[in-house]
Design a protein around this motif. Structure first.
Motif, short mmCIF file in Angstrom:
data_model
loop_
_atom_site.label_atom_id
_atom_site.label_comp_id
_atom_site.label_asym_id
_atom_site.label_seq_id
_atom_site.Cartn_x
_atom_site.Cartn_y
_atom_site.Cartn_z
N GLU A 185 73.47 5.64 -4.16
CA GLU A 185 72.42 4.77 -4.67
C GLU A 185 71.92 5.39 -5.97
OE1 GLU A 185 68.67 3.19 -2.39
OE2 GLU A 185 70.39 3.60 -1.09
N ALA A 186 71.88 4.61 -7.03
CA ALA A 186 71.59 5.19 -8.34
C ALA A 186 70.25 4.72 -8.87
CB ALA A 186 72.68 4.80 -9.32
N SER A 187 69.46 5.65 -9.40
CA SER A 187 68.24 5.24 -10.10
C SER A 187 67.99 6.16 -11.29
CB SER A 187 67.04 5.25 -9.17
OG SER A 187 66.76 6.57 -8.77
N LEU A 188 67.44 5.58 -12.33
CA LEU A 188 67.14 6.35 -13.54
C LEU A 188 65.81 7.07 -13.31
CD1 LEU A 188 68.87 5.39 -16.31
CD2 LEU A 188 66.53 5.38 -17.11
N ALA A 189 65.79 8.39 -13.37
CA ALA A 189 64.56 9.13 -13.06
C ALA A 189 63.64 9.22 -14.28
CB ALA A 189 64.89 10.52 -12.53
N PHE A 190 64.15 9.74 -15.39
CA PHE A 190 63.33 9.76 -16.61
C PHE A 190 64.21 10.01 -17.84
CE2 PHE A 190 63.18 14.00 -14.72
CZ PHE A 190 63.33 14.88 -15.78
N ILE A 191 63.61 9.72 -18.99
CA ILE A 191 64.31 9.85 -20.28
C ILE A 191 63.97 11.20 -20.89
CG2 ILE A 191 64.58 8.76 -22.58
CD1 ILE A 191 65.31 6.86 -20.30
N VAL A 192 64.94 11.80 -21.54
CA VAL A 192 64.72 13.10 -22.19
C VAL A 192 65.03 12.94 -23.69
CG1 VAL A 192 65.40 15.53 -22.23
CG2 VAL A 192 65.42 14.27 -20.07
N PRO A 193 64.02 13.21 -24.54
CA PRO A 193 64.25 13.03 -25.98
C PRO A 193 65.23 14.07 -26.51
CG PRO A 193 62.11 14.04 -25.60
CD PRO A 193 62.67 13.72 -24.25
N LYS A 194 65.95 13.72 -27.56
CA LYS A 194 66.97 14.63 -28.09
C LYS A 194 66.37 15.89 -28.70
CE LYS A 194 67.33 11.53 -32.02
NZ LYS A 194 68.08 10.47 -32.60
N THR A 195 65.04 15.85 -28.97
CA THR A 195 64.39 16.98 -29.66
C THR A 195 64.27 18.24 -28.80
OG1 THR A 195 62.34 15.94 -28.95
CG2 THR A 195 62.99 15.61 -31.25
N ALA A 206 69.18 10.90 -20.39
CA ALA A 206 68.42 10.43 -19.22
C ALA A 206 68.84 11.24 -18.01
CB ALA A 206 68.69 8.96 -18.98
N ILE A 207 67.89 11.36 -17.10
CA ILE A 207 68.19 12.02 -15.82
C ILE A 207 68.44 10.91 -14.80
CG2 ILE A 207 67.26 13.43 -13.95
CD1 ILE A 207 67.60 15.13 -16.33
N LEU A 208 69.59 10.98 -14.21
CA LEU A 208 69.98 10.00 -13.21
C LEU A 208 69.94 10.65 -11.85
CD1 LEU A 208 71.12 7.10 -13.33
CD2 LEU A 208 73.38 8.09 -13.16
N LYS A 209 69.36 9.93 -10.89
CA LYS A 209 69.32 10.46 -9.52
C LYS A 209 70.22 9.60 -8.65
CE LYS A 209 66.15 11.63 -5.82
NZ LYS A 209 64.83 12.13 -5.51
N LEU A 210 71.17 10.26 -8.00
CA LEU A 210 72.11 9.54 -7.15
C LEU A 210 72.01 10.10 -5.73
CD1 LEU A 210 75.17 9.92 -9.54
CD2 LEU A 210 73.83 7.86 -9.21
N THR A 211 71.78 9.21 -4.78
CA THR A 211 71.65 9.64 -3.39
C THR A 211 72.80 9.05 -2.58
OG1 THR A 211 69.28 9.52 -3.75
CG2 THR A 211 69.99 9.77 -1.47
#
Ligand code: SAM
Length: 294
Positions: A185-195, A206-211
């Protein structure tokens, strides 16, 4: 004297790199994280405790590894770059629960190595800031291996995270979404800026969480045939399902009849596009094709 600063602290990272005369290799996807708060957020998202063993891909100089080691039972990290092995021996010397394998993760026998390294039979999670040039092969290597991974919390280019977590009907939905969502099951956890990376990548991450699902999302008779069908359906995105199927399976009359009958039986309009089909519809069509002997 013991250095109590985190590895990911920007000035400490610069010092470590200078001390070891390390220069980045773009070809190995080397973008190191230098923001401790993001690392804490990753560990929290993955819910890492002493009841969990962790596999990391690409520890770099150990920024994320250090945070994982502080919370997990054991950490096993695969690093391909030989220049980083002595760096990691230096930066992670305070963490006896870390094992570094100097190896291409794609060549690794995941079941064998985890059996050898992990002392306790605990749930396994994969947590990593992935080398972006091989994000998809790494994901598939884990999913198709026989290793039972309960959860993956992985950083990748935002665009790839969008594709993996996409729902049917959306622009980003494709064979990669299906291949991953079949198992997890996939959900997008949060975005990480390139800086927050050195060097900075060109795009945000982006951090993706897969269960892991207790069982695959849909029941298929033949997984190979199912994945072949899903790839075929997206060969040319602007074409109809019918055109893509003919291109892949063949245009002779017997094939046309076989495909028409299967589509009719499962109630899928051949004029639809691949991206409108749900996992269940792909499973129904694949099972029907397999049962009618192709
Ligand atoms: N984890 C570190 C961090 O967050 O700062 C580094 C992440 S960097 C994006 C990716 C790392 O993966 C690099 O250290 C690179 O050398 C390593 N790497 C690249 N290809 C690899 C492969 N096939 N197997 C194992 N490690 C690989």
């Amino acid at each position: 004297m013991k250095d109590h600063r985190e590895i990911a602290n920007p000035s400490h990272t610069r010092e470590i790199l200078a001390r070891h005369g390390f220069t980045f290799k773009k070809s190995l996807g080397q973008n190191f994280l230098t923001e401790p708060n993001i690392l804490r957020k990753i560990v929290q998202t993955a819910d890492i405790t002493e009841k969990v063993n962790v596999i990391e891909v690409g520890p770099g100089i150990g920024a994320l590894t250090e945070h994982l080691a502080q919370h997990a039972n054991q950490v096993l990290a695969f690093e391909i770059d030989d220049r980083l092995i002595p760096v990691l021996a230096d930066t992670l010397q305070a963490y006896p629960n870390v094992t570094i394998k100097h190896q291409d993760v794609l060549q690794a026998d995941l079941v064998g190595i985890t059996k050898e390294v992990f002392k306790e039979n605990l749930p396994i999670k994969v947590v990593a800031n992935l080398p972006y040039y091989i994000t998809t092969p790494i994901m598939m290597h884990f999913l198709e291996s026989n290793l039972v991974v309960d959860e993956m919390v992985v950083m990748m280019q935002k665009e790839v995270a969008d594709r993996i977590s996409a729902a049917p009907g959306s622009k980003a939905y494709g064979s990669l979404s299906i291949a991953v969502q079949y198992y997890m099951e996939a959900s997008l956890a949060f975005i990480v800026p390139k800086t927050v990376f050195v060097p900075q990548p060109n795009v945000d991450s982006a951090i993706l969480k897969l269960t892991r699902r207790a069982q695959p999302a849909v029941a298929v008779d033949d997984e190979k045939a199912f994945f072949k069908l899903t790839k075929a359906a997206f060969l040319l995105r602007r074409k109809t399902l019918w055109n893509n199927l003919l291109n892949y399976y063949g245009k002779d009359e017997a094939t046309k009849t076989w495909l028409t009958q299967a589509l009719q039986t499962v109630g899928i309009d051949p004029k639809r596009r691949g991206e409108t089909l749900s996992l269940q519809e792909f499973a129904d069509l694949s099972n029907q094709l397999v049962r009618t002997n192709r």
